[in-house]
Design a protein around this motif. Structure first.
Motif, PDB file in Angstrom:
ATOM      1  N   ALA A  74       0.811  -1.220   0.000  1.00  0.00           N
ATOM      2  CA  ALA A  74       0.000   0.000   0.000  1.00  0.00           C
ATOM      3  C   ALA A  74       0.843   1.268   0.000  1.00  0.00           C
ATOM      4  CB  ALA A  74      -0.931   0.002   1.208  1.00  0.00           C
ATOM      5  N   GLU A  75       0.162   2.393  -0.209  1.00  0.00           N
ATOM      6  CA  GLU A  75       0.760   3.712  -0.087  1.00  0.00           C
ATOM      7  C   GLU A  75       0.213   4.448   1.138  1.00  0.00           C
ATOM      8  OE1 GLU A  75      -0.148   5.725  -3.689  1.00  0.00           O
ATOM      9  OE2 GLU A  75       0.865   4.248  -4.973  1.00  0.00           O
ATOM     10  N   ILE A  76      -1.029   4.157   1.503  1.00  0.00           N
ATOM     11  CA  ILE A  76      -1.727   4.788   2.625  1.00  0.00           C
ATOM     12  C   ILE A  76      -2.512   3.687   3.339  1.00  0.00           C
ATOM     13  CG2 ILE A  76      -3.534   6.455   3.278  1.00  0.00           C
ATOM     14  CD1 ILE A  76      -2.780   7.968   0.649  1.00  0.00           C
ATOM     15  N   VAL A  77      -2.633   3.798   4.660  1.00  0.00           N
ATOM     16  CA  VAL A  77      -3.354   2.788   5.429  1.00  0.00           C
ATOM     17  C   VAL A  77      -4.440   3.451   6.261  1.00  0.00           C
ATOM     18  CG1 VAL A  77      -3.176   0.883   7.071  1.00  0.00           C
ATOM     19  CG2 VAL A  77      -1.237   1.426   5.586  1.00  0.00           C
ATOM     20  N   PRO A 114       1.807   6.818   5.348  1.00  0.00           N
ATOM     21  CA  PRO A 114       0.816   7.573   6.107  1.00  0.00           C
ATOM     22  C   PRO A 114      -0.321   6.674   6.602  1.00  0.00           C
ATOM     23  CG  PRO A 114       1.404   8.755   4.098  1.00  0.00           C
ATOM     24  CD  PRO A 114       2.012   7.387   3.990  1.00  0.00           C
ATOM     25  N   THR A 115      -0.719   6.893   7.839  1.00  0.00           N
ATOM     26  CA  THR A 115      -1.785   6.088   8.447  1.00  0.00           C
ATOM     27  C   THR A 115      -2.902   6.999   8.936  1.00  0.00           C
ATOM     28  OG1 THR A 115      -0.646   6.137  10.590  1.00  0.00           O
ATOM     29  CG2 THR A 115      -0.242   4.225   9.160  1.00  0.00           C
ATOM     30  N   ILE A 116      -4.138   6.531   8.783  1.00  0.00           N
ATOM     31  CA  ILE A 116      -5.323   7.271   9.221  1.00  0.00           C
ATOM     32  C   ILE A 116      -6.118   6.360  10.156  1.00  0.00           C
ATOM     33  CG2 ILE A 116      -7.407   8.499   8.525  1.00  0.00           C
ATOM     34  CD1 ILE A 116      -6.164   8.636   5.670  1.00  0.00           C
ATOM     35  N   GLY A 117      -6.377   6.824  11.364  1.00  0.00           N
ATOM     36  CA  GLY A 117      -7.242   6.106  12.286  1.00  0.00           C
ATOM     37  C   GLY A 117      -8.604   6.767  12.308  1.00  0.00           C
ATOM     38  N   VAL A 118      -9.662   5.972  12.218  1.00  0.00           N
ATOM     39  CA  VAL A 118     -11.028   6.504  12.179  1.00  0.00           C
ATOM     40  C   VAL A 118     -11.775   6.036  13.418  1.00  0.00           C
ATOM     41  CG1 VAL A 118     -13.158   6.675  10.859  1.00  0.00           C
ATOM     42  CG2 VAL A 118     -10.972   6.424   9.654  1.00  0.00           C
ATOM     43  N   HIS A 142       5.339  13.045  -0.317  1.00  0.00           N
ATOM     44  CA  HIS A 142       6.471  12.251  -0.787  1.00  0.00           C
ATOM     45  C   HIS A 142       6.789  11.212   0.277  1.00  0.00           C
ATOM     46  CE1 HIS A 142      10.910  11.608  -1.592  1.00  0.00           C
ATOM     47  NE2 HIS A 142      10.368  11.381  -2.772  1.00  0.00           N
ATOM     48  N   ARG A 143       6.556   9.952  -0.039  1.00  0.00           N
ATOM     49  CA  ARG A 143       6.584   8.916   0.999  1.00  0.00           C
ATOM     50  C   ARG A 143       7.952   8.718   1.659  1.00  0.00           C
ATOM     51  NH1 ARG A 143       4.427   3.861  -1.544  1.00  0.00           N
ATOM     52  NH2 ARG A 143       4.736   4.968  -3.518  1.00  0.00           N
ATOM     53  N   PRO A 144       9.058   8.688   0.923  1.00  0.00           N
ATOM     54  CA  PRO A 144      10.342   8.560   1.624  1.00  0.00           C
ATOM     55  C   PRO A 144      10.601   9.711   2.595  1.00  0.00           C
ATOM     56  CG  PRO A 144      10.594   8.010  -0.688  1.00  0.00           C
ATOM     57  CD  PRO A 144       9.234   8.595  -0.543  1.00  0.00           C
ATOM     58  N   ALA A 187      -5.486  14.114  -0.211  1.00  0.00           N
ATOM     59  CA  ALA A 187      -4.424  15.040   0.191  1.00  0.00           C
ATOM     60  C   ALA A 187      -3.126  14.294   0.483  1.00  0.00           C
ATOM     61  CB  ALA A 187      -4.870  15.832   1.414  1.00  0.00           C
ATOM     62  N   LEU A 188      -3.238  13.125   1.103  1.00  0.00           N
ATOM     63  CA  LEU A 188      -2.039  12.366   1.473  1.00  0.00           C
ATOM     64  C   LEU A 188      -1.325  11.783   0.251  1.00  0.00           C
ATOM     65  CD1 LEU A 188      -3.172  10.507   4.720  1.00  0.00           C
ATOM     66  CD2 LEU A 188      -1.617  12.458   4.513  1.00  0.00           C
TER      67      LEU A 188
END
Length: 246
Positions: A45-48, A95-99, A200-202, A195-196
């Motif tokens: 993944a790129e975002i979680v 990047p991680t998002i908690g809901v 730039h992930r690195p 937006a995320l």
């Protein structure tokens, strides 16, 4: 996936869902399932996104039946698994998002605190570190984690007095980053993901480690100091002695 954890990958976004059919108790097995899902997300993944599928509950926290059983080894394994998972999320390279759309009792709160962005739905649900209300002192790894995200006065209230906070208070305290109406959660989540994608992930991974290294070092020291069988047993004996005197 198993152990009450689901995993879906869509357009680079891994959705890790919590659903044990009840209240998403953080047993050792469920914590392992979440860890396995993050293993997969790290590769794919790129975002979680970490989110509960149970209405009104993110997680009821650690399995209190394990604590009540008197099996120190099982209790220690569960707490250490939770601590290691929270520490891993603090340094997770994507990047991680908690809901939060329902109650988040301590281990659930710990996982949300360790996410990069915390999105909450308005409602009569609460989050915090309420261990003292059930006769347990918050573990030091959790205090160090919360110290890095929560404003000091609010941290003192929840850690020492067991206060739990509804979403608007949690936003002010630093437990959450944004609070919206329940019906706006999905749209806000989609906006946040969009937006995320521009990050730039690195550079994100490097910045996260530089920012959080002191907190992660403190968490690592707390885990290694407190979450051993000798230290855990001594802590239980001390707590029992205080209870008997009371």
């Amino acid at each position: 996936m198993t152990n009450g954890v689901s995993y879906q990958l869509n357009d680079g976004v891994a959705q890790i869902g919590l659903d044990d059919g009840k209240v998403n108790v953080m047993s050792t097995a469920m914590l392992a399932g979440i860890g396995s899902a993050f293993d997969r997300a790290e590769r794919e993944a790129e975002i979680v996104v970490l989110r509960s599928a149970r209405p009104g509950i993110f997680s009821a926290g650690f399995d209190l039946k394990v604590f009540a059983s008197g099996d120190a080894a099982s209790s220690l394994d569960m707490v250490r698994a939770g601590a290691e998972l929270a520490l891993r999320l603090m340094a997770f390279p994507h990047p991680t998002i908690g809901v939060m759309e329902g109650h988040a009792f301590p281990m659930g709160t710990f996982l949300l605190l360790a996410c990069d962005l915390r999105l909450g739905a308005r409602g009569p649900h609460r989050m915090g570190l309420n261990e003292v209300a059930i006769g347990i002192a918050p573990p030091s790894f959790a205090i160090e984690l919360a110290r890095s995200r929560v404003h000091p006065a609010w941290l003192s209230r929840t850690a020492t007095l067991g206060e739990m906070f509804e979403p608007e208070e949690a936003l002010t305290a630093g437990f959450l980053d944004r609070v919206v109406a329940q019906e706006a959660i999905d749209g806000t989540l989609a906006e946040t993901i969009a937006a995320l994608r521009a990050v730039h992930r690195p550079s994100h991974a490097t910045a996260k480690r530089r920012l959080r290294q002191p907190a992660m070092d403190a968490m690592r020291m707390a885990i290694d100091r407190e979450l051993t069988m000798a230290a855990y047993t001594a802590s239980n004996r001390a707590r029992s002695a205080v209870a008997m005197r009371a």
